[in-house]
Scaffold this motif. Structure first.
Motif, PDB file in Angstrom:
ATOM      1  N   UNK A  53      -1.227   8.154   0.575  1.00  0.00           N
ATOM      2  CA  UNK A  53      -1.831   9.058  -0.419  1.00  0.00           C
ATOM      3  C   UNK A  53      -0.801  10.129  -0.792  1.00  0.00           C
ATOM      4  N   UNK A  95     -10.901  11.351  -5.409  1.00  0.00           N
ATOM      5  CA  UNK A  95     -11.670  10.276  -6.042  1.00  0.00           C
ATOM      6  C   UNK A  95     -11.139   8.913  -5.629  1.00  0.00           C
ATOM      7  N   UNK A  96      -9.849   8.870  -5.283  1.00  0.00           N
ATOM      8  CA  UNK A  96      -9.214   7.634  -4.843  1.00  0.00           C
ATOM      9  C   UNK A  96      -9.278   6.529  -5.890  1.00  0.00           C
ATOM     10  N   UNK A 129       0.832  -1.207   0.000  1.00  0.00           N
ATOM     11  CA  UNK A 129       0.000   0.000   0.000  1.00  0.00           C
ATOM     12  C   UNK A 129       0.861   1.250   0.000  1.00  0.00           C
ATOM     13  N   UNK A 130       0.302   2.333  -0.558  1.00  0.00           N
ATOM     14  CA  UNK A 130       1.034   3.602  -0.600  1.00  0.00           C
ATOM     15  C   UNK A 130       0.339   4.620   0.292  1.00  0.00           C
ATOM     16  N   UNK A 177     -15.617   5.276  -3.044  1.00  0.00           N
ATOM     17  CA  UNK A 177     -14.368   5.108  -3.783  1.00  0.00           C
ATOM     18  C   UNK A 177     -14.370   3.769  -4.526  1.00  0.00           C
ATOM     19  N   UNK A 221      -8.591   4.432   5.030  1.00  0.00           N
ATOM     20  CA  UNK A 221      -8.592   5.872   5.262  1.00  0.00           C
ATOM     21  C   UNK A 221      -8.483   6.117   6.758  1.00  0.00           C
ATOM     22  N   UNK A 222      -7.711   7.141   7.089  1.00  0.00           N
ATOM     23  CA  UNK A 222      -7.613   7.560   8.488  1.00  0.00           C
ATOM     24  C   UNK A 222      -8.076   9.001   8.514  1.00  0.00           C
ATOM     25  N   UNK A 262      -7.996  -2.465  -2.509  1.00  0.00           N
ATOM     26  CA  UNK A 262      -7.678  -2.541  -1.081  1.00  0.00           C
ATOM     27  C   UNK A 262      -7.330  -1.125  -0.639  1.00  0.00           C
ATOM     28  N   UNK A 263      -8.224  -0.486   0.102  1.00  0.00           N
ATOM     29  CA  UNK A 263      -8.032   0.910   0.505  1.00  0.00           C
ATOM     30  C   UNK A 263      -8.235   1.057   2.008  1.00  0.00           C
ATOM     31  N   UNK A 316      -2.785  -2.112   1.844  1.00  0.00           N
ATOM     32  CA  UNK A 316      -3.889  -1.179   1.577  1.00  0.00           C
ATOM     33  C   UNK A 316      -3.339   0.185   1.161  1.00  0.00           C
ATOM     34  N   UNK A 317      -3.917   0.755   0.105  1.00  0.00           N
ATOM     35  CA  UNK A 317      -3.564   2.110  -0.310  1.00  0.00           C
ATOM     36  C   UNK A 317      -4.335   3.114   0.535  1.00  0.00           C
ATOM     37  N   UNK A 318      -3.666   4.216   0.879  1.00  0.00           N
ATOM     38  CA  UNK A 318      -4.376   5.244   1.644  1.00  0.00           C
ATOM     39  C   UNK A 318      -5.290   6.045   0.732  1.00  0.00           C
ATOM     40  N   UNK A 319      -6.519   6.218   1.160  1.00  0.00           N
ATOM     41  CA  UNK A 319      -7.476   7.060   0.442  1.00  0.00           C
ATOM     42  C   UNK A 319      -7.754   8.299   1.286  1.00  0.00           C
ATOM     43  N   UNK A 320      -8.067   9.404   0.613  1.00  0.00           N
ATOM     44  CA  UNK A 320      -8.572  10.584   1.322  1.00  0.00           C
ATOM     45  C   UNK A 320      -9.879  10.961   0.631  1.00  0.00           C
ATOM     46  N   UNK A 321     -10.978  10.770   1.315  1.00  0.00           N
ATOM     47  CA  UNK A 321     -12.285  11.022   0.705  1.00  0.00           C
ATOM     48  C   UNK A 321     -12.853  12.332   1.243  1.00  0.00           C
TER      49      UNK A 321
END
Lengths: 349, 818
Positions: free
Chosen positions: A108, A335-336, A105-106, B577, B593-594, B590-591, B527-532
């Motif tokens: 953001x 949008x992710x 995982x990366x 997302x 978010x924090x 695979x996401x 898991x990739x970090x998402x920012x929603x």
């Protein structure tokens, strides 16, 4: 035949047998050197050798044993190598087939920029204020505006369209209110206040390629007894060189923010600047606003502006990421899209 | 503000070089010292080949009834023939000819085109007679008189055939469009801008000059002024001018206006605008004969008052708030914002009242905002006008009405309010300036900057007493003066230093480290970090919320129905997302978010903000696309649970319990577990309810949402070294046939409780449900591993311990050992 001749004959016979043998090396060793082996049998004849000859005969016996042992060892090693080689050939695969996938995982991309900024300022001895109590995303009008020298009818409020919850409570439009909240708590006997405050901010904007109702800011502030605008310039130069590269330069232009006086806009050179470069060949892009904290702001936070001076700046991670990576639409950040997020996977840059 | 440098030169002794290169340098200098320049241009742009032409004859076109053939004189030996469709052409007029070879900008496409000779219905046209709109005038600034035809010079303008029309029209004047920050109200005027440029160029300012001739009859016989509320105005004065002739302004005045981006209207209105541009003082002219009576009141609007403003809009006035100028009959205008249609000056006007005032800036601002009128006048009043210019601008205007409209200025200004401005003087020391800027300026150098700025001051050996001029309404304190010094000194010249003083450690708090660690752990788990978006719909804000009865935080005036409410959960955003990705052909996702969720408190309190962490997993777990033994398989509950377990272990929580639950309405009732650390609830994990995913054609989506605050409370930071036993391990397998409703967690708990102190591990290695088992049963197989730290285990001891476990399982859970 003498024992010496027998030994010599055994040696040459043994060498021949070992060299030509395809058979079991271990069996050969037993038949030559074992307790019931040929050499052992011959050496039993030592007891008949004259005492004065024993030494010479013994040496020959040892030579025979050594030669055979060595040869056997070599033969055995060669055989093992051959066996190993055969195994390796049989196990050879196409190494160009794809490897098994391990998902990594990366962070953001905006997080990466914020992390870079954070690392830089931690190194300069700054605190990071980003907790829910001292850096709330839902703020009061007082902290977001009035404490920032923006009373209710101030013309500069037009510059910021605000999401209100009630007339006194709103989604913060800037991370500046963290300044006031930090100043109220700071104990100046422990040294100057040096802080950054990364976080989300909100503006009443219609989302398009260059506007987003939600974006990020990193507020920075230093308050102390001898803080100068030259310090501000040095601090901003250092963070910009961290983010954009050591050979980039900054310049400051006059601007206006209600909470700083003097106020400046800061541009960073888009190209690397070398000493022989002509000024007109440097391309400048506007990246942030900064200034010396307005005395009214310090006073409202209980700080004597005649004793302390302060600078403040606001960094925009969204804008930095757009510039740094050539992202042409700010909405991409929220949008992710997995294809977007996973592009920013370089570590340790 | 559009600033003609030629105009500025009137006040700077023509010291500004108007060559293109010099103008570019000046613009750069202004940006570095003063304000941003939005645009640097001329009205002409790249156009050329436009000349003044005298129409010598007009004859009809034999083959057209809407075109005519004109012979025009452009100062050459022969007349030039042009064919035109202009309806307003007449012999003797002076007009503008775009010659053959001229370059003009196509006003629709914006392209520069070269004019060629044309044949119009068989007649040659050597060029084209043009309207202002055809040569780059915005329709907002070109005079209305010529809207439908070519431009015709006024009779008294003294233009000659062949004159360069661009010069005659002032279109070649370089214009800098300054992008003013809200503080620089002074630069909303030509004189103010001249002071600014003068400071930069070290050039003194010469103020404009005028003569005012007053007639005998006193103005106060014609109108009386009443200020009904002292809060409304600081200064208020009028002049009365009789017998005016309303007509077009002369070209020189029109040029000034259109170069400043304003449309010439008539001489009276133009004069008031001209004064506003020159001094920054908005003026307003009323038609005196249209006033109901001779009383002029400055007051707040009353109940049920209405006013039709100059833009033709009928406006309901806000009683007690809007400021109006009124007669006893009712309001005339929204003071300082916009005039009223009823008292407008027009061609028939003969007697006028011109008003000059300093209105209360914040009342003007709220009036302008309320009615959404952001006029040139309100922009200036809001930001603060020069108190020293109120009467000068009024008198200058009166003198121009005399000059340009043949008006007779009635004797004396009538002044109804005249609050004296309190002069501000500040003490400046070099020490203080250098302490703020980090410079080494001397007092003398600082005084030099005040000379450049034309600030009055007195200098002694230790300090400067500087007087802030009225034209700089933005300045009041020392910091303002320091800014002036800094920008004239030049920000490029500031030294580059870092703050010095006591060293402070740059470190993160434990909570900050744990939040950052939480992100890292989830990333290492793939898991990739998402920012929603934080703002969402009311439904989604609570879709997976901890407590659906908690109050939400709602915007009082949202931009769109999609973004009205602050989230109380992160999963809903992550689910959006996922939907976005699935719609864009990305299926394996695979996401995590924090971020914060928001729970409203009382109306006057800030909401509670809580840090959460959440994740989603869907699609296939693709280890390899081609290796049979590692081929893709759909992710399931145990994948998300594995991620959560690994995370909770790494962050330092122990004694984690997963309890099956069906209480989350948007989670699968048979595939969701509430998660506890000991007895403390921290969140849940499971399959998102298929009702949410199937309709959007998504594969099953698995998610978790955890309260980071609770986790951080429960996480233990102390790590103690556990001795690693060097004695051998012994293991025993137990295959158990159990009732289907008995959970693994229960079995493991019984095993651990009954196992004695040598058990080091329990691993479930097989779960079997199938046809050859009795119905209602399933088979679970465990490996129990025993080890002693201090001794080699005795076979008999292990056997006895294992027997105890089996007995307990049989007794407590009714299992059968297989």
């Amino acid at each position: 035949m003498s024992l010496i001749e027998d030994l010599t004959a055994l040696k040459s016979a043994a060498v021949k047998r070992i060299n030509t043998s395809g058979a079991d090396i271990e069996a050969l060793r037993v038949s030559l050197l074992g307790k019931k082996g040929e050499l052992t049998a011959l050496l039993k004849g030592m007891k008949d050798v004259l005492p004065e000859d024993r030494r010479a005969v013994g040496e020959i016996g040892n030579d025979v044993r050594q030669t055979i042992t060595q040869l056997l060892a070599q033969k055995k090693a060669a055989e093992e190598t051959a066996k190993m080689n055969a195994q390796l050939v049989s196990e050879t695969i196409d190494v160009t087939l794809p490897g098994s996938v391990h998902r990594v995982g990366q962070p953001h991309v905006l997080q990466q920029i914020i992390d870079e900024i954070e690392q830089h300022f931690l190194g300069l001895g700054f605190e990071v204020i980003d907790d829910t109590i001292d850096s709330p995303e839902v703020e009061t009008d007082e902290y977001n505006f009035e404490r920032e020298n923006l009373p209710k009818d101030h013309p500069a409020r037009d510059m910021q369209d605000t999401f209100y919850i009630t007339p006194e409570i709103l989604l913060r439009t800037q991370t500046s209110p963290v300044q006031s909240r930090s100043l109220e708590k700071h104990d100046f006997s422990k040294g100057p206040l040096k802080m950054i405050a990364p976080g989300k901010v909100y503006r009443r904007d219609t989302d398009d390629a260059t506007h987003s109702h939600q974006f990020h800011q990193v507020e920075g502030m230093v308050v102390g007894e001898n803080i100068t605008m030259a310090d501000l310039k040095g601090t901003l130069l250092s963070i910009m060189q961290t983010l954009f590269g050591e050979k980039h330069q900054i310049r400051m232009r006059p601007s206006y923010f209600p909470f700083t006086e003097p106020s400046v806009e800061v541009d960073v050179s888009w190209n690397e600047v070398t000493p022989d470069m002509k000024p007109e060949d440097i391309e400048w892009i506007e990246v942030l606003g900064a200034g010396m904290t307005h005395p009214n702001v310090l006073r409202m936070d209980g700080i004597d502006p005649n004793k302390y001076s302060a600078f403040a700046f606001g960094l925009g991670p969204d804008r930095f990421a757009m510039l740094k990576y050539g992202v042409d639409d700010i909405r991409q950040f929220y949008l992710n899209d997995v294809r977007f997020l996973s592009q920013f996977n370089r570590k340790g840059n | 503000m559009k600033t003609s440098l030629k105009w500025i030169n009137d006040y700077l002794n023509n010291s500004i070089n108007l060559d293109a290169d010099a103008v570019a340098d000046l613009a750069e200098k202004i940006e570095r010292t003063s304000v941003e320049i939005a645009d640097s241009t001329t009205l002409a742009q790249q156009q050329d080949g436009l000349v003044v032409a005298k129409v010598m004859s007009v004859t009809s076109h034999p083959d057209s009834d809407h075109m005519v053939i004109a012979q025009v004189d452009i100062g050459e030996s022969k007349l030039t023939q042009v064919v035109t469709g202009a309806p307003n052409i007449a012999e003797g007029q002076f007009v503008i000819l775009a010659k053959v070879g001229a370059h003009i900008i196509n006003h629709e496409t914006g392209e520069l085109i070269e004019l060629k000779p044309a044949e119009l219905r068989g007649k040659v046209s050597n060029g084209m007679l043009v309207a202002l709109q055809e040569i780059g005038f915005d329709s907002k600034i070109s005079p209305k008189d010529f809207e439908a035809g070519i431009y015709v010079f006024g009779e008294n303008e003294n233009v000659q055939p062949g004159d360069d029309a661009l010069t005659v029209l002032g279109m070649d004047e370089p214009v800098l469009d300054t992008d003013l920050t809200p503080n620089r109200a002074d630069m909303l005027s030509m004189i103010g801008t001249a002071y600014e440029l003068g400071a930069m160029l070290n050039q003194a300012v010469t103020l404009p000059d005028f003569d005012l001739v007053e007639y005998e009859s006193p103005a106060k016989n014609q109108v009386s002024l009443f200020i009904d509320d002292d809060d409304l105005v600081s200064k208020y004065a009028v002049r009365v001018i009789n017998h005016v002739t309303v007509e077009d302004s002369p070209l020189w005045l029109q040029k000034r206006l259109w170069n400043a981006g304003m449309r010439p209207i008539n001489n009276i209105v133009d004069i008031t605008n001209y004064m506003m541009l020159m001094y920054g003082q908005p003026l307003h002219a009323f038609d005196l004969d249209k006033l109901h009576d001779n009383e002029i009141h400055v007051r707040r609007a009353e109940v049920d008052e209405k006013l039709v403003t100059l833009d033709g809009q009928k406006r309901d006035l806000r009683p007690g708030e809007d400021i109006v100028i009124a007669t006893t009959d009712g309001p005339l205008m929204l003071a300082g914002v916009m005039g009223g249609l009823e008292s407008e000056v027009d061609e028939s006007t003969q007697n006028i009242v011109i008003e000059s005032a300093v209105f209360n800036p914040s009342l003007i601002r709220s009036t302008a905002r309320r009615h959404n009128i952001h006029s040139e006048a309100s922009a200036r009043f809001e930001r603060g006008v020069n108190w020293d210019a109120t009467y000068v601008a009024l008198d200058h205007a009166a003198s121009l009405v005399d000059e340009l409209a043949k008006g007779q200025v009635a004797r004396e200004r009538i002044v109804a309010a005249n609050i004296e401005r309190k002069e501000v003087s500040l003490t400046i020391t070099a020490t203080r300036v250098n302490q703020i800027l980090g410079t080494t300026l001397t007092l003398k150098e600082i005084a030099g900057f005040f000379d450049q700025l034309n600030f009055q001051y007195t200098l002694d050996s230790e300090k400067i007493e500087v007087i802030l001029p009225a034209r700089r309404a933005d300045m009041s304190i020392e910091a303002d003066v320091v800014e002036e010094i800094a920008r004239l000194y030049g920000y490029d010249n500031l030294p580059v230093t870092l703050p010095y003083g006591p060293t402070t450690p740059g470190k993160l708090t434990r909570q900050q480290r744990q939040i950052r660690a939480s992100r890292k752990i989830l990333e290492s788990l793939g898991l990739n970090q998402a920012i929603s978006y934080v703002l969402t719909t009311p439904e989604k804000s609570q879709q997976f919320a901890e407590n659906v009865t908690a109050k939400v935080v709602t915007l009082n005036y949202p931009m769109s129905s999609d973004r009205t409410t602050a989230r109380q959960n992160l999963l809903a955003g992550l689910l959006e997302d996922v939907a976005y990705n699935v719609n864009h052909f990305v299926h394996n996702i695979a996401l995590y978010e924090q971020g914060r969720v928001f729970v409203a408190n009382e109306d006057n309190e800030l909401p509670t903000e809580i840090e959460h962490i959440a994740g989603v997993l869907t699609g296939d777990d693709v280890t390899s696309s081609w290796q049979n033994q590692k081929a893709a398989r759909a992710v399931d509950f145990y994948d998300i649970k594995g991620i959560v377990s690994a995370y909770l272990d790494q962050i330092g929580t122990t004694n984690i319990k997963y309890v099956a639950t069906n209480r989350h309405v948007n989670m699968h009732p048979g595939q969701t577990a509430d998660i506890y650390v000991g007895d403390v609830y921290i969140g849940f994990a499971g399959q998102i309810h298929p009702k949410l995913t199937q309709s959007q054609k998504m594969a099953p989506v698995f998610g978790f949402e955890l309260n980071l605050f609770t986790i951080m409370n429960e996480a233990k930071s102390d790590v103690q070294y556990d001795k690693i036993s060097r004695f051998p391990q012994v293991s025993r397998d137990a295959a158990l046939l159990v009732n289907e409703n008995i959970e693994n967690a229960k079995i493991e708990s019984v095993i651990r409780q009954s196992a004695g102190n040598k058990l080091v591990d329990v691993t479930l290695f097989d779960v079997y449900t199938g046809d050859n088992l009795p119905s209602g049963k399933r088979s679970l197989a465990y490996t129990l591993t025993y080890q002693d730290n201090d001794d080699t285990l005795v076979e008999a001891e292990v056997n006895a311990d294992f027997e105890n476990v089996i007995t307990a399982l049989v007794n407590e859970l009714d299992v059968q050992v297989r």
